[in-house]
Design an enzyme around this catalytic site. Structure first.
Site, mmCIF file in Angstrom:
data_model
loop_
_atom_site.group_PDB
_atom_site.id
_atom_site.type_symbol
_atom_site.label_atom_id
_atom_site.label_comp_id
_atom_site.label_asym_id
_atom_site.label_seq_id
_atom_site.Cartn_x
_atom_site.Cartn_y
_atom_site.Cartn_z
ATOM 1 N N CYS A 246 0.827 -1.212 0.000
ATOM 2 C CA CYS A 246 0.000 0.000 0.000
ATOM 3 C C CYS A 246 0.866 1.270 0.000
ATOM 4 C CB CYS A 246 -0.989 -0.030 1.153
ATOM 5 S SG CYS A 246 -2.362 1.126 0.922
ATOM 6 N N HIS A 331 -3.886 -5.069 0.022
ATOM 7 C CA HIS A 331 -3.508 -5.586 1.344
ATOM 8 C C HIS A 331 -3.549 -7.112 1.374
ATOM 9 C CE1 HIS A 331 -3.429 -1.787 3.698
ATOM 10 N NE2 HIS A 331 -4.211 -1.375 2.716
ATOM 11 N N GLU A 333 -2.490 -8.937 3.710
ATOM 12 C CA GLU A 333 -2.796 -9.389 5.078
ATOM 13 C C GLU A 333 -4.296 -9.427 5.310
ATOM 14 O OE1 GLU A 333 -2.854 -4.955 5.449
ATOM 15 O OE2 GLU A 333 -1.709 -6.439 4.329
#
Length: 365
Positions: A246, A331, A333
């Site tokens: 990001c 993202h 994650e």
């Protein structure tokens, strides 16, 4: 209690106060996620912003201890269509209202979030404020126009000191520009020895930590507001395997000589399709950003575009093979969001292992 949301174009929405009864200014953006409001509230990348949730019912499973993405929320305001004050989930420890009040974050419920979203999509992100005061509209709009947006969000959310999350695997230095806990969870699953450092840490200070790889985290704001980080990354490129997420992706691009630009209304939600150019495969991704790398600036930098957003064609991934570095705008994650892209952490560890001539995480599990 009555609350008001005002935008710089004069739009006024009247609803019910939620959370803290105070006035707060911010950039008004929208998030398209159907769930995960706790993770949205606690994502440091929202520092300085007032978030409009497009899903109409928010608060129905409350707030629990385990789903925070930072130790505290940094969001400036929260806007919902309908607020549920009687959550039913067995894990809930607080209501949404109680969390917002605890951290003095104002919110507003009972407003037309669909109208606000359409307005932002048409005109771009707008500055605004939430208030419970009866101040005349014209006075508040003028105040909004004169109030500058924050430029120090990364300094506000980054760790103030170095700390470690020990593991038996490769040592990863995580430069914290506003890192979500999901990044630490993914590295921890893989046994990494993680050292988290503040955003202004120099290349020389990172070298002293003897890393096997460097990870550039997500974070809030304009990447050009953290020039010291760009210098640090430039000093590390080619020396260690590097992975950017990001804001880290944008900083990696700037350090490599490319450019970034502010998007009209950004990408925020858990359902954004991204195409991996090498395989032709499409991934559904979680995203939260208001800036993007400009594709035309990449020529001559040594960077290669690896992923693109299918909704608007913006750059979603980069790599520099000669410097063992890559990044994604989204993202992996994914908290909240899909898990499609968690393989990128394995890819990062494989890059480290190939550099060291060791077996990879995937080969040992």
């Amino acid at each position: 209690m009555r609350a008001r949301l005002l935008l710089e174009d004069g739009t006024e929405c009247v609803g019910t106060a939620l959370g803290a009864a105070r006035e707060q200014f911010g950039e008004v953006v929208f998030n398209t996620g159907m769930t995960g409001y706790q993770e949205v509230l606690s994502d440091p990348s929202y520092c300085g912003q007032i978030v409009v949730m497009t899903y109409p019912l928010i608060g129905n499973y409350g707030i629990n201890r385990d789903d925070f993405e930072a130790v505290r929320p940094y969001i400036h305001g929260f806007v919902v269509r309908e607020h549920c004050d009687l959550p039913s989930n067995w894990r809930r420890a607080q209501t949404l209202h109680e969390l917002l009040a605890e951290y003095e974050i104002p919110g507003i419920a009972g407003v037309d979030t669909r109208m606000l979203t359409r307005k932002i999509r048409e005109h771009g992100t707008l500055r605004g404020l939430i208030t419970t005061a009866d101040t005349p509209t014209a006075e508040l709009v003028e105040r909004i126009k004169q109030t500058p947006l924050l430029t120090d969000q990364v300094a506000r959310v980054s760790t103030k000191s170095v700390f470690s999350c020990p593991g038996s695997g490769p040592r990863i230095v995580l430069i914290d520009f506003g890192a979500k806990h999901g990044i630490l969870r993914e590295l921890g699953k893989r046994g990494c020895d993680v050292v988290v450092v503040p955003y202004q840490t120099t290349a020389e200070e990172i070298r002293r930590l003897r890393p096997d790889g460097v990870l550039l985290s997500n974070g809030p704001g304009d990447p050009k507001d953290v020039p010291q980080a760009i210098q640090t990354i430039r000093g590390l490129l080619g020396e260690y395997p590097l992975f950017g997420i990001c804001l880290g992706h944008q900083l990696f691009a700037l350090a490599s000589g490319a450019d970034t630009e502010k998007m009209k209304f950004g990408h925020r939600g858990g359902n954004h399709p991204v195409k991996e150019l090498a395989s032709g495969r499409t991934y559904i991704t979680s995203q939260n950003h208001g800036y993007a790398v400009t594709a035309e600036s990449i020529a001559g930098t040594g960077l290669e575009i690896t992923h693109i957003a299918l909704n608007d064609g913006t750059v979603e991934g980069l790599c520099d093979r000669s410097k063992r570095a890559f990044s994604v705008q989204y993202h992996p994650e994914a908290a909240p969001g899909p898990y499609d892209s968690s393989y990128l952490f394995d890819q990062f560890l494989q890059l480290i292992a190939s550099t060291k001539g060791e077996r990879t995480y995937a080969e040992t599990t």
